[in-house]
Design a protein around this motif. Structure first.
Motif, PDB file in Angstrom:
ATOM      1  N   THR A   1       3.287   8.836  -3.830  1.00  0.00           N
ATOM      2  CA  THR A   1       2.282   9.078  -4.854  1.00  0.00           C
ATOM      3  C   THR A   1       0.900   9.086  -4.212  1.00  0.00           C
ATOM      4  O   THR A   1       0.526   8.117  -3.540  1.00  0.00           O
ATOM      5  CB  THR A   1       2.322   8.005  -5.940  1.00  0.00           C
ATOM      6  N   ILE A   2       0.183  10.164  -4.427  1.00  0.00           N
ATOM      7  CA  ILE A   2      -1.187  10.257  -3.927  1.00  0.00           C
ATOM      8  C   ILE A   2      -2.149   9.995  -5.074  1.00  0.00           C
ATOM      9  O   ILE A   2      -1.896  10.392  -6.220  1.00  0.00           O
ATOM     10  CB  ILE A   2      -1.455  11.635  -3.275  1.00  0.00           C
ATOM     11  N   SER A   3      -3.208   9.295  -4.772  1.00  0.00           N
ATOM     12  CA  SER A   3      -4.239   9.023  -5.773  1.00  0.00           C
ATOM     13  C   SER A   3      -5.593   9.034  -5.098  1.00  0.00           C
ATOM     14  O   SER A   3      -5.693   8.991  -3.860  1.00  0.00           O
ATOM     15  CB  SER A   3      -3.985   7.688  -6.471  1.00  0.00           C
ATOM     16  N   ARG A   4      -6.607   9.073  -5.928  1.00  0.00           N
ATOM     17  CA  ARG A   4      -7.954   9.225  -5.384  1.00  0.00           C
ATOM     18  C   ARG A   4      -8.937   8.475  -6.254  1.00  0.00           C
ATOM     19  O   ARG A   4      -8.860   8.533  -7.477  1.00  0.00           O
ATOM     20  CB  ARG A   4      -8.290  10.711  -5.331  1.00  0.00           C
ATOM     21  N   ASP A   5      -9.837   7.773  -5.616  1.00  0.00           N
ATOM     22  CA  ASP A   5     -10.924   7.094  -6.308  1.00  0.00           C
ATOM     23  C   ASP A   5     -12.213   7.789  -5.899  1.00  0.00           C
ATOM     24  O   ASP A   5     -12.723   7.565  -4.803  1.00  0.00           O
ATOM     25  CB  ASP A   5     -10.945   5.612  -5.929  1.00  0.00           C
ATOM     26  N   ASN A   6     -12.710   8.645  -6.758  1.00  0.00           N
ATOM     27  CA  ASN A   6     -13.894   9.416  -6.419  1.00  0.00           C
ATOM     28  C   ASN A   6     -15.133   8.522  -6.267  1.00  0.00           C
ATOM     29  O   ASN A   6     -16.021   8.837  -5.475  1.00  0.00           O
ATOM     30  CB  ASN A   6     -14.160  10.488  -7.469  1.00  0.00           C
ATOM     31  N   ALA A   7     -15.171   7.429  -6.993  1.00  0.00           N
ATOM     32  CA  ALA A   7     -16.313   6.520  -6.881  1.00  0.00           C
ATOM     33  C   ALA A   7     -16.352   5.857  -5.510  1.00  0.00           C
ATOM     34  O   ALA A   7     -17.438   5.569  -4.991  1.00  0.00           O
ATOM     35  CB  ALA A   7     -16.255   5.474  -7.978  1.00  0.00           C
ATOM     36  N   LYS A   8     -15.179   5.620  -4.940  1.00  0.00           N
ATOM     37  CA  LYS A   8     -15.090   4.989  -3.625  1.00  0.00           C
ATOM     38  C   LYS A   8     -14.870   5.996  -2.517  1.00  0.00           C
ATOM     39  O   LYS A   8     -14.754   5.618  -1.345  1.00  0.00           O
ATOM     40  CB  LYS A   8     -13.963   3.961  -3.610  1.00  0.00           C
ATOM     41  N   ASN A   9     -14.747   7.275  -2.904  1.00  0.00           N
ATOM     42  CA  ASN A   9     -14.514   8.335  -1.917  1.00  0.00           C
ATOM     43  C   ASN A   9     -13.298   8.027  -1.052  1.00  0.00           C
ATOM     44  O   ASN A   9     -13.318   8.211   0.169  1.00  0.00           O
ATOM     45  CB  ASN A   9     -15.748   8.533  -1.033  1.00  0.00           C
ATOM     46  N   THR A  10     -12.273   7.560  -1.709  1.00  0.00           N
ATOM     47  CA  THR A  10     -11.086   7.098  -0.998  1.00  0.00           C
ATOM     48  C   THR A  10      -9.842   7.754  -1.580  1.00  0.00           C
ATOM     49  O   THR A  10      -9.715   7.894  -2.793  1.00  0.00           O
ATOM     50  CB  THR A  10     -10.961   5.575  -1.079  1.00  0.00           C
ATOM     51  N   VAL A  11      -8.937   8.127  -0.691  1.00  0.00           N
ATOM     52  CA  VAL A  11      -7.649   8.669  -1.090  1.00  0.00           C
ATOM     53  C   VAL A  11      -6.561   7.712  -0.612  1.00  0.00           C
ATOM     54  O   VAL A  11      -6.656   7.129   0.464  1.00  0.00           O
ATOM     55  CB  VAL A  11      -7.426  10.089  -0.530  1.00  0.00           C
ATOM     56  N   TYR A  12      -5.558   7.558  -1.460  1.00  0.00           N
ATOM     57  CA  TYR A  12      -4.473   6.629  -1.185  1.00  0.00           C
ATOM     58  C   TYR A  12      -3.145   7.384  -1.185  1.00  0.00           C
ATOM     59  O   TYR A  12      -2.974   8.360  -1.911  1.00  0.00           O
ATOM     60  CB  TYR A  12      -4.406   5.536  -2.256  1.00  0.00           C
ATOM     61  N   LEU A  13      -2.208   6.865  -0.416  1.00  0.00           N
ATOM     62  CA  LEU A  13      -0.856   7.391  -0.432  1.00  0.00           C
ATOM     63  C   LEU A  13       0.105   6.207  -0.491  1.00  0.00           C
ATOM     64  O   LEU A  13       0.177   5.425   0.448  1.00  0.00           O
ATOM     65  CB  LEU A  13      -0.570   8.248   0.798  1.00  0.00           C
ATOM     66  N   GLN A  14       0.788   6.100  -1.605  1.00  0.00           N
ATOM     67  CA  GLN A  14       1.822   5.070  -1.758  1.00  0.00           C
ATOM     68  C   GLN A  14       3.158   5.695  -1.421  1.00  0.00           C
ATOM     69  O   GLN A  14       3.549   6.701  -2.028  1.00  0.00           O
ATOM     70  CB  GLN A  14       1.824   4.540  -3.194  1.00  0.00           C
ATOM     71  N   MET A  15       3.846   5.111  -0.474  1.00  0.00           N
ATOM     72  CA  MET A  15       5.107   5.665   0.008  1.00  0.00           C
ATOM     73  C   MET A  15       6.235   4.692  -0.298  1.00  0.00           C
ATOM     74  O   MET A  15       6.243   3.567   0.212  1.00  0.00           O
ATOM     75  CB  MET A  15       5.017   5.922   1.520  1.00  0.00           C
ATOM     76  N   ASN A  16       7.154   5.125  -1.138  1.00  0.00           N
ATOM     77  CA  ASN A  16       8.302   4.313  -1.513  1.00  0.00           C
ATOM     78  C   ASN A  16       9.592   4.963  -1.017  1.00  0.00           C
ATOM     79  O   ASN A  16       9.614   6.156  -0.695  1.00  0.00           O
ATOM     80  CB  ASN A  16       8.355   4.149  -3.029  1.00  0.00           C
ATOM     81  N   SER A  17      10.641   4.185  -0.984  1.00  0.00           N
ATOM     82  CA  SER A  17      11.956   4.683  -0.549  1.00  0.00           C
ATOM     83  C   SER A  17      11.839   5.433   0.773  1.00  0.00           C
ATOM     84  O   SER A  17      12.371   6.530   0.931  1.00  0.00           O
ATOM     85  CB  SER A  17      12.558   5.591  -1.623  1.00  0.00           C
ATOM     86  N   LEU A  18      11.152   4.820   1.703  1.00  0.00           N
ATOM     87  CA  LEU A  18      10.913   5.489   2.982  1.00  0.00           C
ATOM     88  C   LEU A  18      12.207   5.724   3.733  1.00  0.00           C
ATOM     89  O   LEU A  18      13.125   4.884   3.733  1.00  0.00           O
ATOM     90  CB  LEU A  18       9.940   4.676   3.817  1.00  0.00           C
ATOM     91  N   ALA A  19      12.273   6.864   4.373  1.00  0.00           N
ATOM     92  CA  ALA A  19      13.436   7.260   5.158  1.00  0.00           C
ATOM     93  C   ALA A  19      13.031   7.453   6.619  1.00  0.00           C
ATOM     94  O   ALA A  19      11.837   7.564   6.932  1.00  0.00           O
ATOM     95  CB  ALA A  19      14.013   8.561   4.601  1.00  0.00           C
ATOM     96  N   LEU A  20      14.029   7.474   7.488  1.00  0.00           N
ATOM     97  CA  LEU A  20      13.749   7.613   8.917  1.00  0.00           C
ATOM     98  C   LEU A  20      12.898   8.844   9.213  1.00  0.00           C
ATOM     99  O   LEU A  20      12.017   8.810  10.078  1.00  0.00           O
ATOM    100  CB  LEU A  20      15.049   7.688   9.706  1.00  0.00           C
TER     101      LEU A  20
END
Length: 117
Positions: free
Chosen positions: A68-87
């Motif tokens: 899941t990608i998300s973005r906080d424009n006030a903080k000028n920051t982008v996040y990537l939450q990675m679940n069920s990670l695979a090799l």
């Protein structure tokens, strides 16, 4: 000019979760798109996910439903939450921003994500 500072990543077992973030500074008002690419050893850099200033997203088929990608424009920051990670998610993850003026693209320095069995 835009400066990008990435954080997060690391080592996780398959099936686990990790998150990465990227904070932009400098001429941030020209940034339209933020996102993540990754590069596995011996492979080309590939899109993971991007998000527009308005919140529209695009994911690689291989990560849909897991990342899941998300973005906080006030903080000028982008996040990537990675679940069920695979090799196959192992690689260097690069923050990406696209601007409305030249230079149009900036890359972060990259952060390593390693998924172990």
């Amino acid at each position: 000019q835009v400066q990008l500072v990435e954080s997060g990543g690391g080592l996780v077992q398959a099936g686990g979760s990790l998150s990465v973030s990227c904070a932009a500074s400098g001429n941030i008002f020209t940034i339209n798109v933020m996102g993540w690419y990754r590069q596995a050893p011996g492979k080309q850099r590939e899109l993971v996910a991007i998000i527009t200033r308005g919140g529209s997203t695009n994911y690689a088929d291989s990560v849909k439903g897991r990342f899941t990608i998300s973005r906080d424009n006030a903080k000028n920051t982008v996040y990537l939450q990675m679940n069920s990670l695979a090799l196959e998610d192992t690689g260097v993850y690069y923050c990406y921003v696209q601007r409305s003026i030249s230079p149009y693209v900036y890359w972060g320095q990259g952060t390593q994500v390693t998924v172990s069995s």
